[in-house]
Enzyme design. Structure first.
Site, short mmCIF file in Angstrom:
data_model
loop_
_atom_site.label_atom_id
_atom_site.label_comp_id
_atom_site.label_asym_id
_atom_site.label_seq_id
_atom_site.Cartn_x
_atom_site.Cartn_y
_atom_site.Cartn_z
N LYS A 292 -10.38 29.29 -8.64
CA LYS A 292 -11.76 29.21 -8.66
C LYS A 292 -12.60 30.38 -9.04
O LYS A 292 -13.49 30.27 -9.56
CB LYS A 292 -12.12 28.75 -6.92
CG LYS A 292 -11.73 27.19 -6.73
CD LYS A 292 -11.66 26.16 -7.75
CE LYS A 292 -11.29 24.96 -6.96
NZ LYS A 292 -11.58 23.84 -7.90
N TYR B 114 -5.11 29.29 -5.11
CA TYR B 114 -6.55 28.49 -5.20
C TYR B 114 -7.65 29.25 -5.30
O TYR B 114 -8.54 28.93 -6.18
CB TYR B 114 -6.60 27.73 -3.76
CG TYR B 114 -7.73 26.62 -3.71
CD1 TYR B 114 -7.65 25.22 -4.34
CD2 TYR B 114 -8.84 26.87 -3.19
CE1 TYR B 114 -8.78 24.32 -4.21
CE2 TYR B 114 -10.03 26.15 -3.15
CZ TYR B 114 -9.88 24.79 -3.83
OH TYR B 114 -10.99 23.84 -3.86
N ASP C 154 -2.28 14.13 -16.99
CA ASP C 154 -2.03 15.21 -16.13
C ASP C 154 -2.84 16.21 -16.92
O ASP C 154 -2.48 16.58 -18.00
CB ASP C 154 -0.49 15.51 -16.08
CG ASP C 154 -0.54 16.87 -15.42
OD1 ASP C 154 -1.25 17.78 -15.37
OD2 ASP C 154 0.71 16.97 -14.81
N VAL C 155 -3.96 16.77 -16.20
CA VAL C 155 -4.86 17.64 -16.79
C VAL C 155 -4.22 18.95 -17.42
O VAL C 155 -4.75 19.76 -18.20
CB VAL C 155 -6.22 17.92 -16.39
CG1 VAL C 155 -6.99 16.49 -16.00
CG2 VAL C 155 -5.90 18.52 -14.98
N ASN D 56 -13.04 17.85 -12.76
CA ASN D 56 -12.87 17.96 -11.52
C ASN D 56 -11.44 18.10 -10.75
O ASN D 56 -11.40 18.52 -9.72
CB ASN D 56 -13.46 16.79 -10.73
CG ASN D 56 -13.39 16.48 -9.32
OD1 ASN D 56 -14.08 17.06 -8.41
ND2 ASN D 56 -12.35 15.70 -8.79
C1 BGC Z 1 -11.37 23.43 -0.27
C2 BGC Z 1 -11.32 22.79 0.91
C3 BGC Z 1 -12.08 23.53 1.89
C4 BGC Z 1 -13.51 24.27 1.24
C5 BGC Z 1 -14.25 25.32 2.36
C6 BGC Z 1 -12.75 23.75 -0.91
O1 BGC Z 1 -12.63 24.34 -1.93
O2 BGC Z 1 -10.76 22.38 -1.13
O3 BGC Z 1 -10.27 22.73 1.57
O4 BGC Z 1 -12.30 22.87 3.30
O5 BGC Z 1 -13.16 24.65 0.10
O6 BGC Z 1 -13.32 26.14 2.59
#
Ligand code: BGC
Length: 270
Positions: free
Chosen positions: A172, A168, A68-69, A95
């Site tokens: 990123k 999310y 588990d990273v 990744n």
């Molecule tokens: C997500 C995907 C999505 C894509 C474009 C990615 O980072 O993991 O679920 O389809 O971005 O929106």
């Protein structure tokens, strides 16, 4: 595929499916010995074992390794086992990543934390471990230009805001400055650090976005190039970024997105 990574060793996290799997296969086809990391036992272990087996059957070298990273001790053990098996590490592909979508008013702290833990802290822990090992090695192996290469798997959502996926998108966005800060810090040591930012790639993580004609039709409105991405689109980009062909490339994010970040909604508008 030309063997541009012959003799190199690579570790790909989250490689039991999707983009990680394709990257592991592509690096192996280019000649690297690959550690195929997966997060847990059960199904992900079986899938990772199959990925490694397929690579070996095709004439490459690979092993599957669980970790588990987001857990410091597991990351340290992962790198130790990868190096015990394949020799000193040359390439890290950071990744592993997850999504836990939720409206902000319902997002639990656990949902926020888990996504940040895996997608951002996990990349930090693996990058730190790779940096330590690259630095300890001292000089690049014979015939190799950089001491080591790291590739962070980011997303178009490092720049495109994403409603209902604030955790999310924040992870990123964080990767962007984590990657660039490390690139700045490690360039004098001849360690290259870059990101790939995939757009919509046909993998299990976004199945809902492509597995009905209606969903695919809506998705393609966001992709000027007119097709969904395939995992191997990312595999080939990773091989190039990891290879000496990209020796002068550090601190950059390579968008592999069919133009998704070109604001296609603005065609003829604004
Ligand atoms: C997500 C995907 C999505 C894509 C474009 C990615 O980072 O993991 O679920 O389809 O971005 O929106």
């Amino acid at each position: 595929m030309p063997k541009v990574l012959e003799g190199r060793t690579a570790l790909v996290t989250g490689a039991s499916s999707g983009i990680g799997q394709a990257v592991a296969v592509a690096l192996a086809q280019a000649g690297a010995r690959v550690a195929v990391n997966h997060s847990s036992g059960g199904e992900s272990a079986a899938r990772a074992a199959r990925v490694a087996q397929d690579i070996v059957q095709a004439g490459g070298q690979a092993i599957a390794l669980q970790a588990d990273v987001s857990k410091e001790d597991e990351v340290q053990a992962l790198f130790a086992r990868a190096e015990a098996e394949h020799g000193p590490l040359d390439i890290l592909v950071n990744n592993a990543g997850i999504e836990q979508p939720s409206a902000i008013e319902d997002m639990t702290l656990a949902q926020w934390q888990r996504v940040i833990d895996v997608n951002l802290t996990g990349q930090f822990l693996c990058a730190r471990e790779a940096a330590r090992r690259f630095i300890a090695r001292g000089t690049p192996p014979e015939g190799v230009r950089a001491l080591g290469a790291m590739i962070f798997m980011s997303s178009v959502h490092e720049v495109i805001p994403w409603a209902f996926q604030a955790n999310y998108a924040a992870s990123k966005g964080g990767i962007n400055l984590l990657m660039r800060s490390l690139a700045q810090e490690l360039a004098p040591r001849r360690i290259r650090v870059n990101s790939i930012a995939p757009g919509a790639i046909r993998t299990p993580i976004n199945r809902e976005a492509w597995d009905t004609p209606q969903a695919m039709n809506d998705l393609l409105k966001l992709i000027p190039y007119g097709r969904i991405g395939e995992p191997d689109d990312i595999g080939r980009a990773a091989v190039w970024l990891a290879s000496d062909d990209a020796d002068y490339v550090t601190g950059t994010t390579l968008f592999v997105d069919g133009g998704m970040t070109l604001y296609p909604e603005f065609r003829g508008a604004g």
